[in-house]
Write a protein that holds these residues in place. Sequence first.
Motif, PDB file in Angstrom:
ATOM      1  N   SER A 273       0.737  -1.140   0.038  1.00 56.40           N
ATOM      2  CA  SER A 273       0.000  -0.165   0.041  1.00 56.40           C
ATOM      3  C   SER A 273       0.679   1.204  -0.062  1.00 56.40           C
ATOM      4  N   TYR A 274       1.925   1.101   0.292  1.00 60.79           N
ATOM      5  CA  TYR A 274       3.069   2.417   0.252  1.00 60.79           C
ATOM      6  C   TYR A 274       3.603   2.702  -0.998  1.00 60.79           C
ATOM      7  N   ILE A 275       3.302   1.708  -2.061  1.00 60.44           N
ATOM      8  CA  ILE A 275       3.644   2.265  -3.350  1.00 60.44           C
ATOM      9  C   ILE A 275       2.865   3.491  -3.802  1.00 60.44           C
ATOM     10  N   PRO A 276       3.603   4.244  -4.462  1.00 55.13           N
ATOM     11  CA  PRO A 276       3.041   5.787  -4.646  1.00 55.13           C
ATOM     12  C   PRO A 276       1.829   5.708  -5.465  1.00 55.13           C
ATOM     13  N   ALA A 277       0.849   6.507  -5.300  1.00 54.38           N
ATOM     14  CA  ALA A 277      -0.655   6.616  -5.742  1.00 54.38           C
ATOM     15  C   ALA A 277      -0.200   6.895  -7.489  1.00 54.38           C
ATOM     16  N   GLY A 278      -1.032   5.958  -8.101  1.00 54.34           N
ATOM     17  CA  GLY A 278      -1.004   6.470  -9.633  1.00 54.34           C
ATOM     18  C   GLY A 278       0.150   5.282 -10.192  1.00 54.34           C
ATOM     19  N   VAL A 279       1.295   4.713  -9.488  1.00 55.50           N
ATOM     20  CA  VAL A 279       2.056   3.728 -10.004  1.00 55.50           C
ATOM     21  C   VAL A 279       1.746   2.375 -10.232  1.00 55.50           C
ATOM     22  N   GLU A 280       1.670   1.666 -11.553  1.00 54.03           N
ATOM     23  CA  GLU A 280       1.171   0.469 -11.534  1.00 54.03           C
ATOM     24  C   GLU A 280       2.254  -0.596 -11.440  1.00 54.03           C
ATOM     25  N   TYR A 281       2.026  -1.694 -10.815  1.00 58.86           N
ATOM     26  CA  TYR A 281       2.850  -2.617 -10.277  1.00 58.86           C
ATOM     27  C   TYR A 281       2.190  -4.125 -10.288  1.00 58.86           C
ATOM     28  N   THR A 282       3.149  -5.013 -10.460  1.00 60.32           N
ATOM     29  CA  THR A 282       2.698  -6.435 -10.390  1.00 60.32           C
ATOM     30  C   THR A 282       3.570  -7.027  -9.248  1.00 60.32           C
ATOM     31  N   THR A 283       2.696  -8.189  -8.604  1.00 55.60           N
ATOM     32  CA  THR A 283       3.746  -8.779  -7.693  1.00 55.60           C
ATOM     33  C   THR A 283       3.378 -10.304  -7.608  1.00 55.60           C
ATOM     34  N   ASP A 284       4.405 -10.911  -7.183  1.00 51.13           N
ATOM     35  CA  ASP A 284       4.430 -12.523  -7.195  1.00 51.13           C
ATOM     36  C   ASP A 284       4.103 -13.149  -6.069  1.00 51.13           C
ATOM     37  N   LEU A 285       3.259 -12.452  -5.068  1.00 50.36           N
ATOM     38  CA  LEU A 285       2.872 -13.002  -3.650  1.00 50.36           C
ATOM     39  C   LEU A 285       2.238 -14.449  -4.209  1.00 50.36           C
ATOM     40  N   GLU A 286       2.463 -15.343  -3.388  1.00 47.95           N
ATOM     41  CA  GLU A 286       1.906 -16.640  -3.754  1.00 47.95           C
ATOM     42  C   GLU A 286       0.648 -17.057  -3.016  1.00 47.95           C
ATOM     43  N   GLU A 287       0.284 -18.329  -3.187  1.00 44.87           N
ATOM     44  CA  GLU A 287      -1.085 -18.834  -2.576  1.00 44.87           C
ATOM     45  C   GLU A 287      -0.585 -19.379  -1.146  1.00 44.87           C
ATOM     46  N   PRO A 288      -1.396 -19.545  -0.204  1.00 46.60           N
ATOM     47  CA  PRO A 288      -2.783 -19.061  -0.371  1.00 46.60           C
ATOM     48  C   PRO A 288      -2.881 -17.569  -0.138  1.00 46.60           C
ATOM     49  N   GLY A 289      -1.941 -16.865   0.076  1.00 43.88           N
ATOM     50  CA  GLY A 289      -1.918 -15.429   0.576  1.00 43.88           C
ATOM     51  C   GLY A 289      -2.437 -14.659  -0.503  1.00 43.88           C
ATOM     52  N   ARG A 290      -2.101 -15.101  -1.729  1.00 40.99           N
ATOM     53  CA  ARG A 290      -2.612 -14.332  -2.988  1.00 40.99           C
ATOM     54  C   ARG A 290      -4.240 -14.295  -2.947  1.00 40.99           C
ATOM     55  N   GLY A 291      -4.799 -15.449  -2.787  1.00 39.89           N
ATOM     56  CA  GLY A 291      -6.266 -15.672  -2.712  1.00 39.89           C
ATOM     57  C   GLY A 291      -6.865 -15.089  -1.739  1.00 39.89           C
ATOM     58  N   ASP A 292      -6.316 -14.996  -0.537  1.00 38.20           N
ATOM     59  CA  ASP A 292      -6.741 -14.435   0.597  1.00 38.20           C
ATOM     60  C   ASP A 292      -6.990 -12.953   0.614  1.00 38.20           C
ATOM     61  N   LEU A 293      -5.858 -12.428  -0.255  1.00 37.84           N
ATOM     62  CA  LEU A 293      -5.719 -10.952  -0.485  1.00 37.84           C
ATOM     63  C   LEU A 293      -6.914 -10.579  -1.401  1.00 37.84           C
ATOM     64  N   ARG A 294      -7.101 -11.345  -2.495  1.00 41.20           N
ATOM     65  CA  ARG A 294      -7.807 -10.989  -3.455  1.00 41.20           C
ATOM     66  C   ARG A 294      -9.623 -11.154  -2.941  1.00 41.20           C
ATOM     67  N   GLU A 295      -9.734 -11.980  -2.012  1.00 39.85           N
ATOM     68  CA  GLU A 295     -10.982 -12.128  -1.379  1.00 39.85           C
ATOM     69  C   GLU A 295     -11.543 -10.961  -0.644  1.00 39.85           C
ATOM     70  N   MET A 296     -10.190 -10.224   0.130  1.00 35.31           N
ATOM     71  CA  MET A 296     -10.714  -9.566   1.133  1.00 35.31           C
ATOM     72  C   MET A 296     -10.836  -8.113   0.336  1.00 35.31           C
ATOM     73  N   LEU A 297      -9.888  -7.831  -0.782  1.00 41.11           N
ATOM     74  CA  LEU A 297     -10.114  -6.776  -1.573  1.00 41.11           C
ATOM     75  C   LEU A 297     -11.461  -6.456  -2.487  1.00 41.11           C
ATOM     76  N   GLU A 298     -11.894  -7.871  -2.790  1.00 39.77           N
ATOM     77  CA  GLU A 298     -13.008  -7.790  -3.380  1.00 39.77           C
ATOM     78  C   GLU A 298     -14.245  -7.633  -2.445  1.00 39.77           C
ATOM     79  N   ARG A 299     -14.290  -7.906  -1.474  1.00 38.09           N
ATOM     80  CA  ARG A 299     -15.255  -7.519  -0.274  1.00 38.09           C
ATOM     81  C   ARG A 299     -15.150  -5.957   0.114  1.00 38.09           C
ATOM     82  N   MET A 300     -13.932  -5.497   0.153  1.00 34.62           N
ATOM     83  CA  MET A 300     -13.783  -4.115   0.292  1.00 34.62           C
ATOM     84  C   MET A 300     -14.318  -3.358  -0.745  1.00 34.62           C
ATOM     85  N   LEU A 301     -14.206  -3.734  -2.261  1.00 34.40           N
ATOM     86  CA  LEU A 301     -14.800  -2.831  -3.341  1.00 34.40           C
ATOM     87  C   LEU A 301     -16.413  -3.086  -3.110  1.00 34.40           C
TER      88      LEU A 301
END
Length: 343
Positions: A288-316
């Motif tokens: 979340s500290y990556i500057p606003a407007g800067v696009e990025y990719t990440t190689d976060l592995e499962e199961p953390g990747r899925g857990d993060l996606r589920e939480m962000l979808e609920r937030m949206l």
Amino acid sequence: MSDTTTRALSLLNLLQTHRHWPGPELADRLGVTERTVRRDVDRLRELGYRIESSPGAAGGYRLEAGSAVPPLLLTDEEAVAMAIGLRVAASQRLVSGPETTITALAKLEQVLPAPLRRRVAALAEAVQPAGLNAGAAVSSDVLGELALACRDRERVRFTYTAASGEVTKRRVEPHALAPADRHWYLLCWDIEKDDWRTFRVDRLADVEHTRVLFERHPLTPEEVEEFILIARSWVRQAVEADAVMELPLAEMREYFGQWGQGAEAEDDTHTRWGVGGADWRETMYGLSYIPAGVEYTTDLEEPGRGDLREMLERMLRALDAPPPPRRIPSGVRHEEQERGRSR
């Protein structure tokens, strides 16, 4: 030492062992007259010792606390006991006054005769306080040497073994020692790198004093704390990931400051930056500290990747949904109703 100096030190030792000494008894123990005792007391007062005297048959002398700490006289047994206590305190990474602890240890061991240092080392090794969760073992000799270098502003050389196993020779200007997460860290100015560096003390060896003094680079206590906090983040985390952001390395480092250490240029326009934490939530916090407007990719592995996606979808979904009606506490609603009736 002269007879006068020896006698004054003997008098000081007696005054430190009892709260009150009658004048005649002091004179008898020292083998001098009471007049000589009075002169020796005056000499000690000139050195900063606060010695109170009272006249009469029940009078005498007592050593009182003053406005500053004067030199202390210790027996061999007392010096060994204090050194052991300081070694144990240093090895257990005390949070309160860590640099004071190791500086005191360095001062004391610096003047201990070799036989007493060996006694201290043997006894301290055998003393294992219960209930304390210690981190990696740290040599109190190394801590003492580094503490003296910090105090005296003296450059040192040492061998450092990184977490990867790489061994390097470093030449630094020590600034501060601090404990964090059950480890000791040395913050210093690396002469070859021409920048600040933080080293785990348990990975240090072969500390050499160069006898070359230096002027300290300015650093606030808050900046020291931030350096140590950053160094703590370098240890291997339970969840780790890389973020590749659309930001040149120079701009990334300008934005992140010291937190950008370890970042690498992926190419001319992209930077790879490692993030991590105890779980995927802490990794997300770093991203979340990556500057606003800067696009990025990440190689976060499962199961953390899925857990993060589920939480962000609920937030949206929560942000897109109409907000629920604001609930007015019952006591406030009753007061407003009463106010409406009064109108």
